[in-house]
Write an enzyme that holds these catalytic residues in place. Structure first.
Site, PDB file in Angstrom:
ATOM      1  N   GLU A 201     -19.154  -0.470  36.347  1.00 37.54           N
ATOM      2  CA  GLU A 201     -20.216   0.516  36.443  1.00 37.54           C
ATOM      3  C   GLU A 201     -21.504  -0.162  36.904  1.00 37.54           C
ATOM      4  O   GLU A 201     -21.783  -1.304  36.525  1.00 37.54           O
ATOM      5  CB  GLU A 201     -20.450   1.189  35.084  1.00 37.54           C
ATOM      6  CG  GLU A 201     -19.189   1.776  34.465  1.00 37.54           C
ATOM      7  CD  GLU A 201     -19.401   2.312  33.055  1.00 37.54           C
ATOM      8  OE1 GLU A 201     -20.548   2.754  32.746  1.00 37.54           O
ATOM      9  OE2 GLU A 201     -18.451   2.293  32.251  1.00 37.54           O
ATOM     10  N   GLU A 309     -26.334  10.891  33.917  1.00 35.05           N
ATOM     11  CA  GLU A 309     -25.951  11.037  32.520  1.00 35.05           C
ATOM     12  C   GLU A 309     -27.204  10.929  31.662  1.00 35.05           C
ATOM     13  O   GLU A 309     -28.103  10.128  31.965  1.00 35.05           O
ATOM     14  CB  GLU A 309     -24.952   9.948  32.114  1.00 35.05           C
ATOM     15  CG  GLU A 309     -24.572   9.969  30.640  1.00 35.05           C
ATOM     16  CD  GLU A 309     -23.719   8.775  30.225  1.00 35.05           C
ATOM     17  OE1 GLU A 309     -23.370   8.683  29.036  1.00 35.05           O
ATOM     18  OE2 GLU A 309     -23.431   7.916  31.093  1.00 35.05           O
TER      19      GLU A 309
END
Length: 395
Positions: A201, A309
């Site tokens: 990520e 997010e």
């Protein structure tokens, strides 16, 4: 005073003093653990740079960096350069504004060293526990049923076989309501499910509960067992191998997009070269996740995700007002909403291709949403996303 009274007095003193002794012993034990962790993470630096944002960046000899404390990397031979860098063969148009990290104003690391953000005692004390420092304490990946306190506005690839991704994302400095919430924009390259899930990520985040400020920062993360203890942010544990002497993972960017004004972008490329997964930001090779860290990612990822997010702690029983991206909904479009553009994935022939059949995942569209952008333009596959959180439509 009789013996009975004297004994009772002694017992009372013992009751009063005993908790104090326990607290001191606990405090001393905690302090020892903190200092041990700091000594392990903060390697000897050739020079150190005091950044304008308050960070200290240690220029650590490349072979002494924290990554090599990992038991699987004790005999790791550092890969100084990848054997190839995926090239664009489509009508992709470069349009990335060069963004520099804040610490560059105060200096730069010499060749053969890597910039490591120094971990301070305060950083560790902000985490839930010493053991959980740098880790995600819950699963943090977009699902069809997002966890209660995580919300997403994410575009997903179809299931397949993926060996990397490339994209450009515009940079914003979202407002975060309370310190233990965060707002980020990132990519997830995923294989496996549940406790067998592997991820690499990378992206941008504002996370005061971790860094102690509201700065926009570059981050990397990885897990090899579905966030059940392996992996961490940046250099907070052994794993990610830094190669660049110019870009610090965890470092601040001061150049951010302005609403209806100048837009700044970050170009991100992740790809598999041999066993290792490389990260390039702009034109700079930042480093790689060694293949030894993973199990299922050795055969490539099965899905790639891009988007935003946030964490919603529902302070005072209300939905958070933490911004996702610019804090404006997707339909506001260019210069107002956040976006990812020129989404590409890398196939088994190491070729960059536009993903087909991408689809969105969102939680509460009245709080944060996502909208596919127009196709057939120099922006390729793209989307806008974001939102303000708490508003008249978001309870």
């Amino acid at each position: 005073m009789g013996m009975t009274g004297f004994t009772a007095a002694l017992m009372l003193i013992g009751v009063i003093i005993y908790p104090c002794v326990c607290v001191k012993e606990f405090s001393d034990h905690q302090e020892i653990k903190i200092q041990t962790l700091l000594k392990r993470l903060n390697k000897h630096a050739l020079i150190s740079v005091k950044s304008v944002d308050g960070d200290i960046i240690d220029c650590v000899p490349i072979h002494s960096q924290p990554a090599f404390d990992h038991p699987l990397l004790r005999n790791h031979t550092i890969q100084m350069r990848p054997s190839f860098i995926p090239e664009i063969t489509s009508t992709y148009t470069k349009k990335c504004t060069k963004a520099t990290q804040a610490w560059h104003k105060s200096g730069i690391c010499p060749e053969n060293t890597v910039p490591i953000r120094r971990i301070m005692k305060e950083d560790i004390l902000r985490s839930k526990s010493i053991e959980s420092f740098g880790k995600k304490t819950t699963s943090s990946i977009p699902e069809n049923d997002p966890s209660k306190d995580h919300e997403y506005a994410v575009m997903n690839s179809m299931q397949g076989k993926y060996f990397g991704t490339k994209f450009a994302v515009n940079m914003w400095k979202p407002e975060v309501q309370v310190p233990n919430e965060f707002s980020l924009a990132q990519t997830w390259l995923v294989s496996g499910v549940g406790t067998t899930r592997n991820t690499t990520e990378a992206g941008l985040q504002v996370y005061p509960g971790k860094y102690g400020d509201n700065n926009l920062r570059l981050f990397v993360f990885w897990t090899a067992n579905g966030y059940q203890g392996t992996g961490c942010y940046n250099n907070d544990c052994a794993g990610f191998v830094q190669r660049s002497n110019k870009i610090a993972v965890g470092g601040t960017y001061n150049t951010v997009s302005q609403y209806d004004g100048d837009q700044y972008e970050l170009s991100v490329l992740i790809w598999k070269d041999g066993e290792n997964w490389w990260l390039q930001i702009g034109e700079e090779l930042v480093g790689y996740w060694p293949g030894q860290l993973f199990n299922s990612l050795g055969n490539g990822g099965t899905i790639v995700q891009w988007g935003g997010e946030i964490v919603n702690k529902e302070t005072d029983g209300k939905h958070t007002g933490t911004d996702m991206g610019s804090g404006h909904f997707a339909e506001e479009g260019y210069k107002k909403a956040s976006y990812f553009r020129n989404l590409m994935t890398i196939d088994e022939t190491n070729t960059l291709r536009e993903p087909q059949g991408v689809y969105p995942t969102t939680g509460h569209d009245n709080c944060y949403n996502i909208k596919a952008g127009d196709g057939g333009t120099s922006w390729g596959v793209n989307f806008f996303y974001g939102g303000p959180g708490l508003n008249e439509r978001c309870p």
